[in-house]
Design a protein around this motif. Structure first.
Motif, mmCIF file in Angstrom:
data_model
loop_
_atom_site.group_PDB
_atom_site.id
_atom_site.type_symbol
_atom_site.label_atom_id
_atom_site.label_comp_id
_atom_site.label_asym_id
_atom_site.label_seq_id
_atom_site.Cartn_x
_atom_site.Cartn_y
_atom_site.Cartn_z
ATOM 1 N N SER A 1 0.833 -1.208 0.000
ATOM 2 C CA SER A 1 0.000 0.000 0.000
ATOM 3 C C SER A 1 0.867 1.256 0.000
ATOM 4 O O SER A 1 0.626 2.199 -0.761
ATOM 5 C CB SER A 1 -0.922 -0.016 1.212
ATOM 6 O OG SER A 1 -1.693 1.150 1.255
ATOM 7 N N HIS B 1 1.255 3.954 -3.098
ATOM 8 C CA HIS B 1 1.053 5.394 -2.893
ATOM 9 C C HIS B 1 2.261 6.178 -3.397
ATOM 10 O O HIS B 1 2.109 7.200 -4.084
ATOM 11 C CB HIS B 1 0.798 5.680 -1.409
ATOM 12 C CG HIS B 1 0.755 7.136 -1.085
ATOM 13 N ND1 HIS B 1 -0.299 7.943 -1.449
ATOM 14 C CD2 HIS B 1 1.651 7.927 -0.448
ATOM 15 C CE1 HIS B 1 -0.052 9.176 -1.049
ATOM 16 N NE2 HIS B 1 1.123 9.186 -0.435
ATOM 17 N N THR C 1 2.374 8.898 -6.428
ATOM 18 C CA THR C 1 2.870 10.256 -6.200
ATOM 19 C C THR C 1 3.976 10.600 -7.201
ATOM 20 O O THR C 1 3.976 11.689 -7.788
ATOM 21 C CB THR C 1 3.397 10.404 -4.759
ATOM 22 O OG1 THR C 1 2.313 10.143 -3.858
ATOM 23 C CG2 THR C 1 3.944 11.794 -4.497
#
Length: 70
Positions: free
Chosen positions: A36, A40, A44
């Motif tokens: 996770s 992320h 980004t």
């Protein structure tokens, strides 16, 4: 006496397997958190790169889209 010994052996095996399952569950939970976090971070970075390319006037590559030179 043989049945008691066999029962004890099964109980020991069950305890061992239970411990292994719990350890594997912990590993899977840690991996889920790490995946996770990495997902992320990749998202980004992709957004930052898309903004950088857009600011530079270039074509923005989103997701798994192939760049024009392919």
């Amino acid at each position: 006496m043989g049945a008691m010994s066999q029962t004890t052996q099964f109980e020991e095996q069950l305890a061992h397997l239970t411990r292994m399952v719990e350890e594997m569950s912990d590993v899977v939970a840690r991996q889920e958190k790490e995946i996770s976090l990495l997902t992320h971070r990749v998202r980004t970075l992709m957004e930052r790169e898309a903004e950088r390319q857009q600011d530079a006037g270039g074509h923005v590559v989103l997701g798994d889209e192939r760049p024009p030179h392919y």
